[in-house]
Design an enzyme around this catalytic site. Structure first.
Site, PDB file in Angstrom:
ATOM      1  CB  CYS A 271      -0.793   0.055   1.313  1.00  0.00           C
ATOM      2  SG  CYS A 271      -2.101  -1.442   1.317  1.00  0.00           S
ATOM      3  CB  ALA A 273       0.485   6.080  -2.597  1.00  0.00           C
ATOM      4  N   GLY A 275       4.669   7.021  -1.276  1.00  0.00           N
ATOM      5  CA  GLY A 275       5.799   6.157  -1.653  1.00  0.00           C
ATOM      6  C   GLY A 275       7.086   6.684  -0.742  1.00  0.00           C
ATOM      7  CG  ASP A 325      -8.316  -4.200  -3.634  1.00  0.00           C
ATOM      8  OD1 ASP A 325      -7.468  -4.265  -3.002  1.00  0.00           O
ATOM      9  OD2 ASP A 325      -9.460  -4.256  -3.651  1.00  0.00           O
ATOM     10  CB  CYS A 397       0.165   6.053  10.860  1.00  0.00           C
ATOM     11  SG  CYS A 397      -1.144   6.376   9.636  1.00  0.00           S
TER      12      CYS A 397
HETATM   13  C1  LIG Z   1      -0.921   4.414   5.073  1.00  0.00           C
HETATM   14  S1  LIG Z   1      -0.952   4.847   3.297  1.00  0.00           S
HETATM   15  C2  LIG Z   1       0.764   4.199   2.888  1.00  0.00           C
HETATM   16  C3  LIG Z   1       1.907   5.264   3.223  1.00  0.00           C
HETATM   17  C4  LIG Z   1       3.148   4.791   2.409  1.00  0.00           C
HETATM   18  N1  LIG Z   1       3.383   3.375   2.835  1.00  0.00           N
HETATM   19  C5  LIG Z   1       4.356   5.746   2.414  1.00  0.00           C
HETATM   20  O1  LIG Z   1       5.104   5.556   3.640  1.00  0.00           O
HETATM   21  O2  LIG Z   1       4.289   6.618   1.734  1.00  0.00           O
HETATM   22  C6  LIG Z   1      -1.903   3.781   2.613  1.00  0.00           C
HETATM   23  C7  LIG Z   1      -1.983   3.806   1.154  1.00  0.00           C
HETATM   24  O3  LIG Z   1      -2.845   2.499   0.960  1.00  0.00           O
HETATM   25  C8  LIG Z   1      -3.707   2.862  -0.218  1.00  0.00           C
HETATM   26  N2  LIG Z   1      -4.687   2.053  -0.254  1.00  0.00           N
HETATM   27  C9  LIG Z   1      -5.939   1.595   0.217  1.00  0.00           C
HETATM   28  N3  LIG Z   1      -6.533   0.548   0.077  1.00  0.00           N
HETATM   29  C10 LIG Z   1      -5.774  -0.237  -0.655  1.00  0.00           C
HETATM   30  C11 LIG Z   1      -5.868  -1.494  -1.276  1.00  0.00           C
HETATM   31  N4  LIG Z   1      -6.910  -2.109  -1.385  1.00  0.00           N
HETATM   32  N5  LIG Z   1      -4.676  -1.682  -2.077  1.00  0.00           N
HETATM   33  C12 LIG Z   1      -3.857  -1.003  -2.271  1.00  0.00           C
HETATM   34  N6  LIG Z   1      -3.531   0.031  -1.686  1.00  0.00           N
HETATM   35  C13 LIG Z   1      -4.432   0.709  -0.844  1.00  0.00           C
HETATM   36  C14 LIG Z   1      -4.143   4.116   0.203  1.00  0.00           C
HETATM   37  O4  LIG Z   1      -4.564   4.890  -1.218  1.00  0.00           O
HETATM   38  C15 LIG Z   1      -2.869   4.765   0.593  1.00  0.00           C
HETATM   39  O5  LIG Z   1      -2.151   5.398  -0.289  1.00  0.00           O
END
Ligand SMILES: C[S@@+](CC[C@H](N)C(=O)[O-])C[C@H]1O[C@@H](n2cnc3c(N)ncnc32)[C@H](O)[C@@H]1O
Length: 462
Positions: A271, A273, A275, A325, A397
């Site tokens: 997951c 973004a 990034g 997803d 978090c």
């Molecule tokens: C906590 S943030 C991640 C932060 C990232 N790891 C960073 O350090 O920059 C969670 C991310 O998971 C994405 N997300 C939510 N549901 C998801 C899914 N089913 N599959 C993949 N990504 C997902 C969200 O859009 C969000 O960007």
């Protein structure tokens, strides 16, 4: 006020970038949309930041972040002052009132200017009928502010400047840490940077900053972290455009240190973004003199995916980026197992309220249950892409045990090939002294002058 889906005609969802509007006008739009649950503060600001001239962007940010940060107090004051709450179609007027109260209480704007601007804002919204009301309400607040605050101070939302339900949850789960959590969640976070150790040592970079008059302190827990005594624009950080340094909280930096990617490994950031951690994983592999780490980053939201791309471009790294997803394996997985997985799942973000203060407005208790289900689904599915003997770092978090230790407890009870291992299993020199141990993993609480609230648990596949 019933915040459902209808969108008021005066707050167009996709606004034109005219650069012609005042910071206050745009702030009214942003706050209105947040109150109507039309997106988070960060998405709203990203969408509307070009509506103001660049020199007004800091004011726009101050107004929007300020109102969200102080919302529990401002909301109580506003409701106390109003004989009847505004109807939903007049949510924009409520935003005007909150902004007026914010200016009167927390900004240096002269009182008469704050009142005049607030009244004028009603006219700009073509709601002249509200000018008298707004004038009367703000004038009364000017006269009676101390008395009103004294009356309201007994409400938990006012005392703690936090929604009552969140105070209750924090108190239920972490009574000994309540004060610490509330204080840190209500203060501005310090600016923390991550030095790209594949290009420069933390020590050398610290000295370079000092030569420029930028004072820093080393992070206690992450070897790559430096806290700036005073925040600066990223453009002032030497080598920022060339990837020497990134802005990243210290607790978030621990992910890559814990997973410690090695030569030839195939790593998944599930997951990903925007990034921040993707970039750090690649830096870690490089600082060990390796270039053969293969990284796949999966992210659901395409607009957030662009952030990973620009982050990696700045850092000079590449990865396989997939917009999908993560729990829909057919959509993205080629059947090749991963050696290590970072699973930084979507969560309530209750450990980073100071960075996302709109949580005080929009987060609801039911979100916890909804997110627990989403996390469980992602966790179960992504687990199958991990090879035998491989490691998965589960991270949030959040400060809610349901999303953290209880989530892992449920997972371990149902996944026979999973076991919890020590957080320094992959990096023996990592001193695991952050946060507190919980039934599974470690819980970090936000620190007023330090790291964000976080949760980590390292799992290994049999
Ligand atoms: C906590 S943030 C991640 C932060 C990232 N790891 C960073 O350090 O920059 C969670 C991310 O998971 C994405 N997300 C939510 N549901 C998801 C899914 N089913 N599959 C993949 N990504 C997902 C969200 O859009 C969000 O960007």
């Amino acid at each position: 006020m019933n915040h459902d889906n209808s969108f008021p005609s005066n707050t167009s969802q996709s606004s034109k970038s005219t650069g012609q509007q005042s910071a206050r006008q745009v702030a009214i739009k942003v706050i209105t949309n947040i109150l109507l649950q039309q997106g988070s503060l960060s998405t709203q600001l990203a969408r509307h930041q070009l509506d103001v001239a660049s020199e007004h962007a800091p004011m726009l940010k101050e107004l929007c972040f300020g109102v969200c940060r102080q919302y529990p107090r401002l909301n109580s004051i506003a409701l106390h002052l109003l004989a009847h709450p505004f109807e939903e179609k007049d949510t924009d007027l409520y935003a005007v009132l909150l902004l007026g109260l914010y200016q009167l209480t927390y900004m240096n704007t002269p009182d008469h200017a704050a009142v005049n601007e607030t009244v004028e804002a009603c006219r700009i919204l073509n709601k002249d009928w509200a000018t008298k009301l707004m004038n009367a309400v703000l004038r009364r607040y000017q006269r009676e502010a101390d008395d009103i605050v004294e009356i309201l101070e007994t409400q938990p939302s006012v005392e703690f400047n936090m929604p009552k339900w969140l105070v209750k949850r924090f108190n239920k789960h972490w009574p000994e840490h309540l004060e610490e959590i509330i204080e840190a969640s209500n203060t501005h976070p310090p600016m923390c940077i991550r030095v790209n150790e594949s290009l420069v040592s933390r020590e050398t970079y610290k000295e370079q900053l000092l030569d420029l008059g930028i004072n820093t302190e080393k992070g206690e827990f992450s070897d790559s972290a430096l806290y700036l005594k005073n925040a600066v624009r990223v453009g002032e950080l030497p080598g920022f455009d060339d990837g020497y340094v990134s802005v990243q909280d210290e607790a978030a930096q621990l992910s890559a240190h814990i997973l410690s990617p090695k030569a030839g490994e195939k790593v998944l950031d599930a997951c990903a973004a925007p990034g921040g951690k993707t970039g750090h994983l690649l830096e870690k592999a490089n600082s060990a003199g390796l270039s053969s780490m293969e990284l796949t980053a999966v992210e659901l939201e395409s607009w957030r995916m662009e952030k990973i791309e620009s982050n990696l471009e700045r850092l000079g790294y590449s990865a396989q980026l997939i917009c999908a997803d993560a729990s829909d394996l057919d959509a993205w997985w080629d059947g090749e197992h991963f050696d290590k997985i970072l699973l930084d799942v979507p969560c309530t973000a209750t450990g980073v309220i100071r960075r996302n203060p709109d949580i005080k407005i929009n987060r609801k208790p039911a979100d916890i249950d909804d997110l627990v289900i989403i996390q469980r689904e992602i966790l179960n599915k992504v687990w199958t892409t991990l090879k035998s003997g491989g490691f998965m770092l589960y991270a949030t978090c959040s400060l809610m045990p349901e999303e953290n230790e209880q989530q892992i407890q449920h997972f371990l009870a149902n996944q026979e090939d999973a076991k919890e291992v020590a957080l320094n299993s992959l990096a023996a020199d990592l001193a695991v002294e952050w946060g507190i141990p919980v039934s599974h993993g470690r819980q970090l609480f936000p620190q007023a002058n330090g790291h964000d609230g976080f949760y980590y648990c390292l799992l290994q596949k049999a």
